[in-house]
Motif scaffolding. Sequence first.
Motif, short mmCIF file in Angstrom:
data_model
loop_
_atom_site.label_atom_id
_atom_site.label_comp_id
_atom_site.label_asym_id
_atom_site.label_seq_id
_atom_site.Cartn_x
_atom_site.Cartn_y
_atom_site.Cartn_z
N VAL A 1 0.82 -1.27 0.05
CA VAL A 1 0.17 0.22 0.04
C VAL A 1 0.78 1.24 -0.13
O VAL A 1 0.47 2.25 -0.83
CB VAL A 1 -0.84 0.00 0.97
N ASN A 2 2.11 1.16 0.65
CA ASN A 2 2.90 2.44 0.78
C ASN A 2 3.49 2.63 -0.86
O ASN A 2 3.54 3.94 -1.09
CB ASN A 2 3.73 2.20 1.78
N CYS B 1 3.62 8.86 5.59
CA CYS B 1 4.77 9.14 4.48
C CYS B 1 5.47 10.62 4.81
O CYS B 1 4.94 11.51 5.17
CB CYS B 1 3.76 9.05 3.19
N SER B 2 6.63 10.22 5.04
CA SER B 2 7.50 11.63 5.25
C SER B 2 7.25 12.71 4.30
O SER B 2 7.38 13.89 4.84
CB SER B 2 8.85 11.13 5.22
N ASP B 3 7.38 12.31 3.10
CA ASP B 3 7.02 13.48 1.91
C ASP B 3 5.69 14.11 2.11
O ASP B 3 5.68 15.53 2.03
CB ASP B 3 7.20 12.98 0.57
N CYS B 4 4.56 13.44 2.48
CA CYS B 4 3.42 13.91 2.84
C CYS B 4 3.32 14.69 4.06
O CYS B 4 2.72 15.80 4.18
CB CYS B 4 2.25 13.12 2.83
N LEU C 1 0.93 6.68 -7.04
CA LEU C 1 -0.25 7.50 -7.36
C LEU C 1 0.03 8.83 -7.07
O LEU C 1 -1.00 9.66 -7.27
CB LEU C 1 -1.51 6.90 -6.61
N GLY C 2 1.27 9.20 -6.80
CA GLY C 2 1.62 10.67 -6.36
C GLY C 2 1.22 11.23 -5.04
O GLY C 2 0.75 12.50 -4.98
N HIS C 3 1.30 10.33 -4.04
CA HIS C 3 0.92 10.90 -2.85
C HIS C 3 -0.51 11.27 -2.62
O HIS C 3 -0.66 12.08 -1.87
CB HIS C 3 1.89 11.74 -2.23
N VAL C 4 -1.39 10.36 -3.01
CA VAL C 4 -2.76 10.94 -2.83
C VAL C 4 -3.25 10.16 -1.51
O VAL C 4 -2.65 9.56 -0.99
CB VAL C 4 -3.72 9.95 -3.96
N GLY C 5 -4.38 10.70 -0.99
CA GLY C 5 -5.00 10.09 0.21
C GLY C 5 -5.25 8.75 0.53
O GLY C 5 -5.21 7.99 -0.52
N ASP C 6 -5.50 8.10 1.57
CA ASP C 6 -5.52 6.84 2.01
C ASP C 6 -6.83 6.40 1.31
O ASP C 6 -6.58 5.23 0.76
CB ASP C 6 -5.45 6.73 3.22
N ASP C 7 -7.75 7.05 1.28
CA ASP C 7 -9.10 6.65 0.66
C ASP C 7 -9.04 6.39 -0.84
O ASP C 7 -9.52 5.22 -1.40
CB ASP C 7 -10.23 7.32 1.21
N LYS D 1 2.64 18.97 4.45
CA LYS D 1 1.46 19.17 5.37
C LYS D 1 1.98 20.09 6.37
O LYS D 1 1.10 20.76 6.92
CB LYS D 1 0.57 18.09 5.81
N SER D 2 3.34 20.14 6.60
CA SER D 2 3.89 20.92 7.92
C SER D 2 3.65 22.44 7.52
O SER D 2 3.65 22.82 6.38
CB SER D 2 5.24 20.35 8.02
#
Length: 133
Positions: free
Chosen positions: A42-43, A75-78, A49-55, A82-83
């Motif tokens: 899944v990771n 995900c460290s990139d996500c 998919l370009g770091h889309v959301g979990d759903d 978001k930080s």
Amino acid sequence: KFDRNISTKSGWLGAVKMVPRKEQKMERVAVPKLKKNTKIDVNIFHEVLGHVGDDVTKETALYYGLKIEGNIDPCSDCLKAKSRQKNIHFTNENSRSVVAGERLGFDISSIKDLSLGGSKYWLLVVDESRRVK
């Protein structure tokens, strides 16, 4: 070490020439062949998919008939995307600087395309005493 020392009424102000660094090459994720009933972590699928959301990751896997394995890890990139740095809040207005140039706040950012002058980065400096940008 400062590139320049600018004299002021009450001392000096250190200045540094800012030069943008060269772009680093991004690591690419190997994209597996995705046939129906293919098992995929899944990771890894989240990155593909370009770091889309979990759903969205789960729904896309379901749509294409893929079987996702494992647990979704942060995900460290996500997390970096978001930080956000906290704002500085003044609880005592008397602590605000009254001398121009004594305390400066700054923000460095970039834009996708080059500006008319050929720049990719911009610097915003705010003088705390006058709130002049």
